[in-house]
Design an enzyme around this catalytic site. Structure first.
Site, PDB file in Angstrom:
ATOM      1  CG  ASP A 216       3.030   2.207   6.624  1.00 33.27           C
ATOM      2  OD1 ASP A 216       3.296   2.988   5.699  1.00 33.27           O
ATOM      3  OD2 ASP A 216       1.937   2.205   7.214  1.00 33.27           O
TER       4      ASP A 216
ATOM      5  CG  ASP B 247       4.064   2.486  -0.049  1.00 30.82           C
ATOM      6  OD1 ASP B 247       3.887   2.683  -1.256  1.00 30.82           O
ATOM      7  OD2 ASP B 247       3.177   2.657   0.792  1.00 30.82           O
TER       8      ASP B 247
ATOM      9  CG  ASP C  43      -6.503   2.093   2.167  1.00 34.84           C
ATOM     10  OD1 ASP C  43      -5.963   1.088   1.665  1.00 34.84           O
ATOM     11  OD2 ASP C  43      -7.168   2.911   1.503  1.00 34.84           O
TER      12      ASP C  43
END
Length: 345
Positions: free
Chosen positions: A139, A179, A319
């Site tokens: 991330d 991601d 989230d």
């Protein structure tokens, strides 16, 4: 365990390798053994029948929703408490992917977790659905920052792979590192990501397992660019790519995007779409947007490119600390209530 992404432009996010030749050898060997790859035109298929509409996915007792439902107090009779219990009960009964993270299931423990989940899938005569989410610099330091060191990541992956091999008769879908590719150009670590993902694919391959590299979503990279990122890893050993993971885009938009990405790839490609929270579409926010709803139940759509859909992001998990939410991955009763209030009627 959650990933968060923008729907209008990419959010700031996640910022050794085993030889790619190993992956190629494994793919060729498995294809020769199973005898299906060339005959059916599959994209790295490693089993006789890929997932599709009607696939039954496992309902895991280890889910956050199941834990929240079990912990709800029967003595609390307030309206909010009752709604929270109803929402948790509803979500606990839905087939949803389980996220393997090193924070929850570290080296030394992750194999036991996979074994337990595979046992549940066996008992339910269902397909195991796993998200593997532990890359180094995950991330890029955003809400879901973390992951393992470059030296520990292969060990963790090997433990997951070993447990899957031990449960070889259990069908499994693996969503690999949400991601990781879509963020790589922004984070400046595409070469590292490619090497890590190639190695993970090589380790996780086995008959009855279908691996999907994450492919972002329809409001992130253009289809040609996303196809370029997927091609950088190589299409050998994977079934296809996942879309809309932890996002809210309408299913039709993601189906169209899946076809566009597939047209830009040099090999037959198949997609999985996350419909866990896209029942109301997107409002342009990526982090705990208000007013969202759960989408189509897992295993209810599919076509010649889209294998099917799955609740990949567990509804009810935050989230991140935005729009009133707790830390990423924590259970959030208010979100669970809002996401399910129509589905529970």
């Amino acid at each position: 365990m959650t990933r968060t992404r923008r729907t209008t432009r990419p959010a700031r996010r996640r910022r050794a390798a085993w030889l790619f030749a190993t992956a190629a050898v494994v793919v060729v060997a498995v294809a020769a053994t199973v005898g299906v790859g060339a005959a059916t035109g599959w994209f790295g298929a490693l089993g006789p029948t890929p997932p599709g509409p009607g696939t039954r996915f496992v309902v895991a007792a280890e889910s956050a929703a199941a834990q929240a439902a079990a912990q709800a107090s029967g003595t609390d009779t307030t309206a909010d408490a009752g709604e929270a219990k109803d929402a948790a009960d509803f979500l606990a009964a839905q087939p949803t992917a389980y996220w393997l993270t090193p924070e929850r299931d570290p080296i030394g423990a992750v194999a036991a977790r996979v074994t337990a989940l595979a046992g549940e899938a066996r008992t339910q005569d269902a397909t195991l659905a796993l998200v593997v989410y532990g890359l180094p610099e995950r991330d890029c330091g955003n809400h879901s920052a973390g992951g393992l060191s470059p030296t520990d990541y292969p060990t963790w992956i090997d433990e997951i792979a070993g447990a899957l091999v031990q449960a070889s008769e259990v069908r499994a879908v693996v969503i690999l590192e949400p991601d990781s590719l879509s963020l790589a150009t922004e984070c400046g670590n595409l070469d590292d990501r490619v090497a890590q993902l190639r190695a993970a694919v090589a380790a996780l391959q086995r008959e009855n397992t279908w691996i999907y590299l994450d492919g972002g979503h329809s409001n992130w990279h253009p289809a040609a660019e996303q196809a370029r990122l997927l091609t950088a890893v190589g299409l050998g050993g994977v079934r296809g790519f996942s879309l809309n993971v932890s996002n809210f885009n309408a299913t039709d938009a993601e189906v169209s995007y899946a076809h566009a990405v597939a047209r830009n790839l040099d090999a037959p490609a198949h997609a999985f779409i996350d419909t866990s929270r896209n029942g109301a579409g997107s409002n342009g926010e990526w982090c705990n947007p208000p007013g969202r709803l759960v989408g189509q139940a897992s295993g209810t759509i599919g076509d010649d490119v889209v294998d099917t859909n799955l609740w990949i992001k567990p509804p009810g998990e935050s989230d991140g600390p935005c729009n009133g939410g707790p830390a990423a991955g924590e259970w959030w009763p208010a979100a669970a209530i809002e996401l399910t209030h129509q589905a529970r009627r």
